[in-house]
Scaffold this motif. Sequence first.
Motif, PDB file in Angstrom:
ATOM      1  N   GLU A 137       4.039   0.226   2.272  1.00  0.00           N
ATOM      2  CA  GLU A 137       3.997  -0.693   3.411  1.00  0.00           C
ATOM      3  C   GLU A 137       3.724  -2.100   2.904  1.00  0.00           C
ATOM      4  N   LEU A 138       4.501  -3.068   3.402  1.00  0.00           N
ATOM      5  CA  LEU A 138       4.266  -4.473   3.088  1.00  0.00           C
ATOM      6  C   LEU A 138       3.132  -4.984   3.962  1.00  0.00           C
ATOM      7  N   LEU A 139       2.154  -5.608   3.327  1.00  0.00           N
ATOM      8  CA  LEU A 139       0.997  -6.157   4.043  1.00  0.00           C
ATOM      9  C   LEU A 139       0.850  -7.616   3.651  1.00  0.00           C
ATOM     10  N   LEU A 140       0.952  -8.502   4.617  1.00  0.00           N
ATOM     11  CA  LEU A 140       0.966  -9.938   4.325  1.00  0.00           C
ATOM     12  C   LEU A 140      -0.427 -10.467   4.016  1.00  0.00           C
ATOM     13  N   ARG A 141      -0.503 -11.339   3.033  1.00  0.00           N
ATOM     14  CA  ARG A 141      -1.753 -11.992   2.642  1.00  0.00           C
ATOM     15  C   ARG A 141      -1.482 -13.472   2.371  1.00  0.00           C
ATOM     16  N   ILE A 142      -2.553 -14.268   2.374  1.00  0.00           N
ATOM     17  CA  ILE A 142      -2.463 -15.678   1.986  1.00  0.00           C
ATOM     18  C   ILE A 142      -2.939 -15.783   0.548  1.00  0.00           C
ATOM     19  N   LYS A 143      -2.094 -16.300  -0.303  1.00  0.00           N
ATOM     20  CA  LYS A 143      -2.388 -16.382  -1.727  1.00  0.00           C
ATOM     21  C   LYS A 143      -3.660 -17.193  -1.971  1.00  0.00           C
ATOM     22  N   GLY A 144      -4.612 -16.586  -2.678  1.00  0.00           N
ATOM     23  CA  GLY A 144      -5.838 -17.279  -3.050  1.00  0.00           C
ATOM     24  C   GLY A 144      -6.838 -17.464  -1.934  1.00  0.00           C
ATOM     25  N   MET A 153       5.052  -3.792  -9.417  1.00  0.00           N
ATOM     26  CA  MET A 153       5.532  -3.079 -10.596  1.00  0.00           C
ATOM     27  C   MET A 153       4.470  -2.125 -11.137  1.00  0.00           C
ATOM     28  N   GLU A 154       3.210  -2.537 -11.024  1.00  0.00           N
ATOM     29  CA  GLU A 154       2.116  -1.660 -11.474  1.00  0.00           C
ATOM     30  C   GLU A 154       2.010  -0.429 -10.587  1.00  0.00           C
ATOM     31  N   MET A 155       2.236  -0.626  -9.271  1.00  0.00           N
ATOM     32  CA  MET A 155       2.117   0.487  -8.332  1.00  0.00           C
ATOM     33  C   MET A 155       3.222   1.510  -8.512  1.00  0.00           C
ATOM     34  N   THR A 156       4.412   1.050  -8.903  1.00  0.00           N
ATOM     35  CA  THR A 156       5.541   1.969  -8.993  1.00  0.00           C
ATOM     36  C   THR A 156       5.752   2.502 -10.396  1.00  0.00           C
ATOM     37  N   GLN A 198       0.855  -1.186   0.000  1.00  0.00           N
ATOM     38  CA  GLN A 198       0.000   0.000   0.000  1.00  0.00           C
ATOM     39  C   GLN A 198       0.890   1.235   0.000  1.00  0.00           C
ATOM     40  N   PRO A 199       0.666   2.151  -0.930  1.00  0.00           N
ATOM     41  CA  PRO A 199       1.527   3.339  -1.038  1.00  0.00           C
ATOM     42  C   PRO A 199       1.409   4.258   0.182  1.00  0.00           C
ATOM     43  N   PHE A 220      -6.015   7.292  -0.964  1.00  0.00           N
ATOM     44  CA  PHE A 220      -4.907   7.391  -1.917  1.00  0.00           C
ATOM     45  C   PHE A 220      -4.793   6.127  -2.775  1.00  0.00           C
ATOM     46  N   ALA A 221      -4.841   4.963  -2.141  1.00  0.00           N
ATOM     47  CA  ALA A 221      -4.733   3.696  -2.878  1.00  0.00           C
ATOM     48  C   ALA A 221      -4.983   2.531  -1.932  1.00  0.00           C
ATOM     49  N   ARG A 222      -5.600   1.487  -2.451  1.00  0.00           N
ATOM     50  CA  ARG A 222      -5.786   0.259  -1.685  1.00  0.00           C
ATOM     51  C   ARG A 222      -4.552  -0.638  -1.836  1.00  0.00           C
ATOM     52  N   PRO A 223      -4.348  -1.558  -0.888  1.00  0.00           N
ATOM     53  CA  PRO A 223      -3.239  -2.505  -1.052  1.00  0.00           C
ATOM     54  C   PRO A 223      -3.405  -3.296  -2.352  1.00  0.00           C
TER      55      PRO A 223
END
Length: 414
Positions: free
Chosen positions: A212-219, A410-413, A198-199, A402-405
């Motif tokens: 900020e790095l925000l941890l998620r579980i894939k899928g 690469m798209e965010m930057t 998240q920016p 401003f933006a969601r996680p």
Amino acid sequence: MNNQVPYQFDTEFLSEAIFHQLNQGDLFFSKLMQSLLKSVREQLHMEVAFVSEFTEGRRVFKFIDSAQKDAIISVGNSDPLDESYCQRIVDGSLPELIPDACQNQEACKLDVTQVLPVGAHVSVPLKFSDGEVYGTFCAFSRLPSFTLNARDLALMRVFASIAAAALEENRGEQAVFNRRKNYYESLMVNNHFVYYMQPIVNINNESVVGHELLLRIKGDDSQSPQFFLTEIDMLGLSTALNISLFSQVLYILKAVPSNQFLTWNLAPSVILDHEFFQCFYGQDLSQLVIEITEHAVIENYVSLNDRLNILRQSGAKVAIDDAGAGYASLRHILQLKPDFIKLDHSLIHNIHREPELQALAESLVSFAEKSNAKLIAEGVEVEEEHQALQLLSFELGQGFYFARPAPDFMEMTA
């Protein structure tokens, strides 16, 4: 024993055990078992009381209460089941109540009767609801006790039934614990933990200055990060998880534009772990910000500061996350002297409508300036909050406005 003396045990503790359904974790469970053993040993005037478990042909001593400081037996010790009183109690070849073992023909066949020796012995099988025999609930002395009677055995059975219920409940909890631990370990091994970003933006021109790095579980969007991270911590897997994620963090860090930073939430216990900390050696950390949450328990600020100072020498910076969410944040700020202070969303929500929040924010802006820290307003969700923060001279912000996680860094930057 004097049967005119009423049986006494810790009724308050036992009531608490029943009220909590014998389900309040290992510490409560251990206290319950010790309370039961001590109560029955004292009431029957025995030297030792214990709970044994039958496993792989052996009798293992799981809990022990002794009248002597140096107990005759020790927790964790074991012996062959077929050489024990316990097995014979369960199969019926020995009675549950034995006032004098030397007067029992079957008991005299056992070496332990003479070697220990065994005098009085009372033992009851511990059975689960499905009929499984877990082990035995026992008490014995090296001298005979001819006052033992049916009332004593009845008391023993009551205590044994409570112990069996607690043991069965604890086994169920342990099974759930193991299943959840195996689940998360499997996610680690199969790389199913991924980071969203998240920016963090400049309040005035909304340019991206960090992430900020925000941890998620894939899928799997069904579990909230707060839930599974709390569970992972309770399972004792936080350090292992962060070690498994370190290479992913380094990969993301190297992709961060040179004029931006990356924040990573780490618990103090993880930072203080030697194996994890070794991962930092030789790394360029000039764009990394270590976030320490307000909720984190810090038992030793000196040790933590020593570690953080080493990271700072490699270029890292420090942030206090969720500042204002609880009582600990001010102490964290004063002790750790962070480079960034991230204000909890509760201090930002509706700030345009609340004069008290605005006054608090103004004082925090002044404090940050004087302590050479930068404020980051978390949880900015609407334009009115954004405008209020601009008027209050906030420099940095983060939130859905401003933006969601998002998973695609690469798209965010771009």
